[in-house]
Design an enzyme around this catalytic site. Structure first.
Site, PDB file in Angstrom:
ATOM      1  N   ASP A  10     -12.632   5.035   1.500  1.00  0.00           N
ATOM      2  CA  ASP A  10     -11.201   5.033   1.786  1.00  0.00           C
ATOM      3  C   ASP A  10     -10.725   6.488   1.786  1.00  0.00           C
ATOM      4  OD1 ASP A  10      -8.494   4.748   1.867  1.00  0.00           O
ATOM      5  OD2 ASP A  10      -8.309   3.503   0.086  1.00  0.00           O
ATOM      6  N   LYS A  39       3.040  11.376  -3.696  1.00  0.00           N
ATOM      7  CA  LYS A  39       2.075  10.553  -4.430  1.00  0.00           C
ATOM      8  C   LYS A  39       1.066  11.447  -5.168  1.00  0.00           C
ATOM      9  CE  LYS A  39      -1.351   6.963  -3.551  1.00  0.00           C
ATOM     10  NZ  LYS A  39      -1.872   6.046  -2.541  1.00  0.00           N
ATOM     11  N   GLU A  69      -7.177   0.681  -4.455  1.00  0.00           N
ATOM     12  CA  GLU A  69      -7.142   0.631  -2.987  1.00  0.00           C
ATOM     13  C   GLU A  69      -8.463   0.161  -2.376  1.00  0.00           C
ATOM     14  OE1 GLU A  69      -5.643   4.508  -1.998  1.00  0.00           O
ATOM     15  OE2 GLU A  69      -3.646   3.966  -2.718  1.00  0.00           O
ATOM     16  N   ASP A  97       0.886  -1.159   0.000  1.00  0.00           N
ATOM     17  CA  ASP A  97       0.000   0.000   0.000  1.00  0.00           C
ATOM     18  C   ASP A  97       0.928   1.213   0.000  1.00  0.00           C
ATOM     19  OD1 ASP A  97      -1.618   2.118   0.607  1.00  0.00           O
ATOM     20  OD2 ASP A  97      -2.301   1.361   2.543  1.00  0.00           O
TER      21      ASP A  97
END
Ligand code: AMP
Length: 564
Positions: free
Chosen positions: A168, A68, A145, A7
């Site tokens: 999420d 990211k 994800e 992850d």
């Protein structure tokens, strides 16, 4: 050789692996499952993870975090004078996770499944795979994800057939999936997301509120000051997860300043962010063509979902109390390990099937005769179940046209200029039989997120193209060079890293303590510093063993949160 699941988070990254019939989280060299996705340069050496996170406020110009958010761009992020792309920085984090996994498993690791936000576009996905390659990891599969979270959730509740939402909410992104589970099938019905909404936005809003309260001009703050302010804001936000009010303290240009923030303040400050979250949930439900009444459960994932105000807000607008399975920080990583096991066709999990979807629309540009604007003609619409293939037929604009240029786009806007351009395909259009000329365009999107476009004209001539994100793609030679550069960066040994971490803890402990405690901290810190020059790795290891319990004890005594 094991396939590990990763992850790769905006804030923290985790690795997990399938072992003895179930998924296991991999501890890093500091014994924690979370490795902060932060990179810093100090004295020519690259630091990654918790040490880098600690050093970041000291060296904001030599540190990188939240990269990211920039994945898929060629933006350079500078660690001092050296610039790195987001994929290179991500590769440094992945490299560390790979090393920790190898140490944990006692064998080499060369392949990984990496999770990405469902809303990552083609370029962001491609960049993630490249980061893996640069870290020495083969990445054949990416998994969304929330899909990974759904898999992990399903492995805990195998018995029920149900439809649930996975929300999420991480540090930088929000993804919402509608999932249906029956028998051994986990079917993603729809996903919606916001790539620019996360816990960091709450920190920012709290920090801005602090500035307003104290009449501080944000623009007047130096980068290092703004970073320390953001850090205090984050701590205050975390306190509000535990208590009704949070205390924020910050050492500004005019001395120490404080602010108390209540849950009510947070609701007020965060109102626009709640609304954006609600809009994403509504979109996911709409795309799945289901009403709230169909949803049996809401599963929360990601650090931001720990905030009570988020839970309350979801409960308020969905009228369902959300649940969290285990640790919300860990569920995605667990799912990536399960996905790795499915990919490897491990016996215990062979029958489990995850069907995922294409989260965005893919199409070609067609000329609007009235405005000459290029408009999107969707070929694959978002939320089609993967793998998916579809053909559309187009006619050329004019009878005299001798060739066509097919422009391929990804995105939801009617106007191609607002979508992501993926590539072009040229095709000759022989004038023979000009009254019945056409082009058939077929898009095929596979489970790895690779798009293949094929065009055939009326006389059967064919052109094919696999979209390969040319502008961020590296040639084999460039890749080799980059690999070499990254390998040759000066990474410090694990032992030195452990001591640096203790030194960073010492700085913080010193600031937080007084009197005798300070003396103890200072003495240990000086001793550790003296060891950094030329001592053997065994001596550094022994020193760590000696000092760590002292700092643990002091932190507990002072009621300080352990660094994560
Ligand atoms: P993730 O990307 O899932 O690791 O989530 C990171 C985000 O979760 C960051 O914005 C953190 O500040 C936030 N977070 C982590 N723990 C907590 C907590 N206990 N309370 C509030 N926010 C948290």
């Amino acid at each position: 050789m094991p396939v590990i699941g990763i992850d790769l988070g905006t804030t923290n990254s985790l690795a997990a692996v399938w072992k003895d019939g179930h998924e296991v989280l991999i501890p890093n060299r500091f014994g924690s499952y979370l490795t902060p996705s932060v990179v810093t340069e100090e004295d020519g050496a690259v630091l990654v993870g918790i040490v880098a996170k600690e050093k970041r406020p000291l060296y904001p110009e030599r540190s990188a975090a939240s990269f990211k958010r920039l994945m898929g761009t060629n933006r350079k992020i500078y660690l001092g004078s050296r610039g790195f792309t987001p994929q290179e920085l991500s590769a440094m984090v992945l490299r560390q996770l790979k090393q920790d996994a190898e140490e944990f498993l006692g064998e080499a690791v060369e392949e990984a499944v990496i999770s990405v936000p469902a809303y990552f576009n083609d370029e962001q996905r491609f960049a993630t795979k490249q980061a893996g390659l640069l870290a020495g990891l083969r990445v054949e599969r990416l998994v969304n994800e929330p899909s990974a979270a759904a898999l992990a959730y399903r492995s805990i509740h195998e018995e029920n057939d149900e439809t649930f939402l996975v929300i999420d909410f991480g540090g930088g992104t929000l993804d919402v999936s509608v999932v249906e589970c029956f028998d051994q099938v986990v079917e993603i019905m729809a996903v919606a997301g916001d790539n620019h909404l996360g816990g960091d936005d709450f920190d920012q809003r709290i920090a801005e509120h602090f500035c307003r309260e104290h009449k501080i001009e944000r623009g007047s703050l130096k980068p290092a000051q703004w970073l320390t302010l953001l850090r205090s804001a984050e701590q205050c936000k975390r306190q509000l997860t535990e208590k009704d009010a949070g205390m924020m303290e910050w050492e500004g240009p005019e001395g120490k300043m404080g602010m108390i923030l209540t849950q009510e303040d947070l609701i007020r400050i965060g109102a626009p962010l709640f609304k954006r979250m609600e809009a994403v949930v509504q979109k996911a439900l709409r795309d799945a063509s289901v009403g709230v009444d169909v949803i049996d459960r809401i599963v929360l994932v990601g650090g931001t979902c720990r905030m009570p105000v988020i839970r309350q807000y979801i409960r308020h607008f969905m009228d369902i109390a959300p649940v969290t399975e285990g640790n919300p920080d860990e569920i995605v990583a667990r799912g990536t390990a399960i996905y790795g096991a499915i990919k490897e066709r491990r016996a215990e999990i062979r029958d489990v099937l995850l069907t995922d979807i294409c989260p965005f629309t893919l199409g070609i540009g067609v000329r609007d005769p009235s405005s000459q604007d290029l408009l999107l003609s969707p070929v694959i619409e978002r939320n089609c179940v993967l793998p998916f293939s579809r053909e559309q037929t187009y006619t050329p604009c004019s009878d005299t046209q001798t060739h066509v240029m097919i422009h391929i786009f990804q995105g939801e806007s009617m106007h191609c200029s607002e979508n992501l351009f993926l590539g072009t395909l040229h095709l000759d259009m022989p004038t023979a039989g000009s009254d019945s000329r056409f082009v058939k365009v077929r898009f095929t999107y596979d489970i790895n997120g690779i798009l293949e476009v094929e065009a055939v004209n009326h006389v059967g001539q064919k052109q094919r193209k696999v979209i390969l994100n040319s502008h961020i793609r590296m040639s084999d030679k460039e890749l080799e060079e980059k690999l070499c550069q990254l390998k040759n960066l000066n990474y410090i040994s694990q032992e030195e890293e452990q001591v640096k971490y203790l030194l960073a803890r010492a700085d913080r402990l010193y600031q937080e303590s007084l009197g005798r405690y300070r003396e103890v901290v200072q003495n240990n810190s000086q001793w550790l510093c003296s060891l950094m020059d030329g001592k053997s790795l065994a001596e550094l290891r022994a020193a760590k063993k000696q000092v760590e319990p002292i700092f643990d004890y002091l932190e507990e005594k002072l009621g300080l949160e352990k660094l994560t």
